[in-house]
Design a protein around this motif. Structure first.
Motif, PDB file in Angstrom:
ATOM      1  N   GLN A 111      77.548  -7.909   4.373  1.00  0.00           N
ATOM      2  CA  GLN A 111      76.502  -7.652   5.363  1.00  0.00           C
ATOM      3  C   GLN A 111      76.943  -6.578   6.348  1.00  0.00           C
ATOM      4  N   LEU A 115      75.227  -2.456   6.898  1.00  0.00           N
ATOM      5  CA  LEU A 115      74.534  -2.076   8.136  1.00  0.00           C
ATOM      6  C   LEU A 115      74.181  -0.594   8.088  1.00  0.00           C
ATOM      7  N   TYR A 119      77.102   3.145  14.951  1.00  0.00           N
ATOM      8  CA  TYR A 119      77.272   2.215  16.057  1.00  0.00           C
ATOM      9  C   TYR A 119      78.545   2.553  16.829  1.00  0.00           C
ATOM     10  N   ALA A 193      73.921 -10.839  13.810  1.00  0.00           N
ATOM     11  CA  ALA A 193      72.548 -11.318  13.932  1.00  0.00           C
ATOM     12  C   ALA A 193      71.722 -10.409  14.841  1.00  0.00           C
ATOM     13  N   LYS A 194      72.375  -9.795  15.835  1.00  0.00           N
ATOM     14  CA  LYS A 194      71.662  -8.877  16.734  1.00  0.00           C
ATOM     15  C   LYS A 194      71.498  -7.492  16.127  1.00  0.00           C
ATOM     16  N   LEU A 195      72.469  -7.079  15.320  1.00  0.00           N
ATOM     17  CA  LEU A 195      72.411  -5.740  14.729  1.00  0.00           C
ATOM     18  C   LEU A 195      71.490  -5.676  13.516  1.00  0.00           C
ATOM     19  N   ASP A 196      71.594  -6.688  12.673  1.00  0.00           N
ATOM     20  CA  ASP A 196      70.843  -6.710  11.417  1.00  0.00           C
ATOM     21  C   ASP A 196      69.486  -7.341  11.678  1.00  0.00           C
ATOM     22  N   THR A 197      68.476  -6.509  11.906  1.00  0.00           N
ATOM     23  CA  THR A 197      67.163  -7.005  12.312  1.00  0.00           C
ATOM     24  C   THR A 197      66.490  -7.833  11.223  1.00  0.00           C
ATOM     25  N   GLY A 198      66.894  -7.647   9.993  1.00  0.00           N
ATOM     26  CA  GLY A 198      66.294  -8.427   8.903  1.00  0.00           C
ATOM     27  C   GLY A 198      67.035  -9.703   8.606  1.00  0.00           C
ATOM     28  N   GLY A 200      67.434 -12.465  10.361  1.00  0.00           N
ATOM     29  CA  GLY A 200      66.717 -13.683  10.679  1.00  0.00           C
ATOM     30  C   GLY A 200      65.735 -14.076   9.597  1.00  0.00           C
ATOM     31  N   ASN A 305      64.072 -18.797  14.114  1.00  0.00           N
ATOM     32  CA  ASN A 305      63.708 -17.766  13.139  1.00  0.00           C
ATOM     33  C   ASN A 305      62.499 -18.153  12.296  1.00  0.00           C
TER      34      ASN A 305
END
Length: 348
Positions: A111, A115, A119, A193-198, A200, A305
Motif C-alpha cells: 500500500q 501511493l 509527499y 489511512a489519511k494519505l490513501d483516500t481510497g 476507507g 467508513n
C-alpha cells in the motif's frame, strides 16, 4: 559524543547491517554542528559499512544529515541531534537503510509503494517526547519503501525559529507539503489511512465480507484485549474492532501499577497485549472507528467508513479519555496552547 555503553550496544546492532550506508551531513560552524559531527564520527567508527560525507554551504537545515545508500538520493533526514527518545529512531533508520527487514505486513508495504503522489513530510519533535518516535519511525520507513516520500525529523529546540514562525505548540506535529498534516501519536496505518483516500472504501468492502461473530469487542485497550483472550480461549469466534490497538495506554510512558509487572512503558505494554491476542484466533480490525450500535437478534456495529459488522454478542470496552477541567476554550485550543504532557510540549 556516545558513552562506552551506548557504543557497545550500537556496535552490536550495526553488525546486522548487510549493505553500505552513507550519511551526508550538512554542517556549519555552530556548536550544534560540532556536536552532530562528533556523533556521526562515533557511528562511523563502529562499522566499516558506514561512511560520513560532510557538506557545507548547501541549502539544507544546519545541522542535519541524511541516511541512505551510497550514490542514491535519500528520503530520510534528521535535523538536529537525535538523542534522547529519538536515538532509537536513529538506530532503526541505520538498520533499515542497511538492509535489516522492515517489520510491516506485506499488504501495508504494498500500500505504501502504491501511493500516488509526491509527499514531503516534516515532523517537529522534542527529545523528551515519548510519543514522537513512533511518528518519526513510521514516516522514515515509508520514505525508505517509497522513493516519492521524503521525511525530515526536526528537533524543535534546535530550530526554535521555525517553531515560532509556524506557531507549533505541541509535538509531534507533522507537516505535509508545507501544510499541517496532523498532531500527536500516529503509526504507519493511521498515516496511510489519511494519505490513501481510497483506503476507507476498500476497507469497508473487505469488512462487509466478515461473517457474523459470536463475540465482537469494540475497543482495543487492556479491557478489550482481556475480553478477546477469554472469548478465544473458549473456542468462540471472536473479533476486535478498534481505532488503535492499545488505546490510551499508547500515550502513557511509565506504568508502575499493573499487578505482577513492576515497571514497563505504555507502547511496550500495548505491543505485548496485541501479541498475546494474536496468539489466539482473534480477528483484529484496527484503524476502524465505531460510530453506532444497533441492537437486535443479530447486533450490528456501524463504522465510520460505512461498513457494518455483525455479532451475536457485543462487548463494549471503549476505554477512557484524559480528564478535562471543563473551562471554555480547553478543547478548541488543545495542541494550540493547551497541553497535557510536560515532557512532550514543555521544551517548546
Amino acid at each position: 559524543m556516545l558513552d562506552a555503553n551506548l557504543k557497545t550496544q550500537l556496535k552490536s546492532y550495526l553488525e546486522k547491517v548487510s549493505r553500505p550506508i552513507e550519511i551526508v551531513a550538512s554542517l556549519d560552524d555552530s556548536a550544534k554542528s560540532q556536536e552532530l559531527q562528533a556523533l556521526l564520527d562515533d557511528i562511523a567508527s563502529l562499522s566499516e559499512r558506514v561512511t560520513v560525507v560532510e557538506r557545507r554551504g548547501d541549502q539544507e537545515r544546519k545541522p542535519s544529515f541524511s541516511i541512505g545508500e551510497p550514490g542514491k538520493e535519500s528520503g530520510i533526514r534528521f535535523a538536529g541531534i537525535p538523542m534522547g527518545h529519538e536515538f532509537t529512531s536513529l538506530v532503526l533508520a541505520l538498520l533499515q537503510v542497511g538492509g535489516h527487514p522492515v517489520k510491516l505486513d506485506d499488504a501495508v508495504i504494498e500500500q505504501i509503494r502504491e501511493l500516488d503522489g509526491d509527499y514531503q513530510f516534516e515532523t517537529y519533535f522534542s527529545l523528551s517526547c515519548q510519543n514522537c518516535p513512533e511518528v518519526v519511525q513510521a514516516l522514515n520507513v515509508m520514505a525508505l519503501i517509497n522513493p516519492r516520500i521524503r521525511h525530515v525529523a526536526i528537533d524543535g529546540a534546535v530550530f526554535q525559529n521555525e517553531v515560532e514562525a509556524r506557531q507549533i505548540m505541541a509535538v509531534p506535529t507533522m507537516f505535509l507539503n508545507g501544510e499541517v498534516f496532523g498532531q500527536g501519536r500516529s503509526g504507519v496505518k493511521e498515516i496511510l489511512a489519511k494519505l490513501d483516500t481510497g483506503a476507507g472504501a476498500r476497507a469497508a468492502k473487505e469488512l462487509a465480507k466478515k461473517p457474523v461473530f459470536d463475540v465482537l469487542i469494540v475497543g482495543g485497550g487492556p479491557a478489550g484485549a482481556a475480553a478477546a483472550i477469554y472469548s478465544a480461549r473458549k473456542g468462540i469466534k471472536t473479533g476486535v474492532v478498534a481505532e488503535r490497538f492499545g488505546g490510551q495506554v499508547l500515550d502513557t510512558l511509565a506504568i508502575e501499577n499493573f499487578v505482577s509487572v513492576q515497571e514497563t512503558e505504555g507502547p511496550k505494554f500495548a505491543t505485548a497485549l496485541e501479541q498475546h491476542v494474536k496468539s489466539y484466533e482473534v480477528d483484529i480490525m484496527d484503524v476502524q472507528r465505531a460510530e453506532a450500535l444497533v441492537p437486535g437478534r443479530i447486533n450490528e456495529v456501524r463504522l465510520a467508513n460505512g461498513a457494518v459488522l455483525k455479532a451475536k454478542t457485543i462487548v463494549l470496552a471503549t476505554g477512557a479519555r484524559w480528564r478535562e477541567i471543563n473551562v471554555p476554550g480547553e478543547r478548541e485550543y488543545r495542541n494550540h496552547g493547551v497541553a497535557y504532557c510536560p515532557h512532550c510540549d514543555g521544551p517548546l
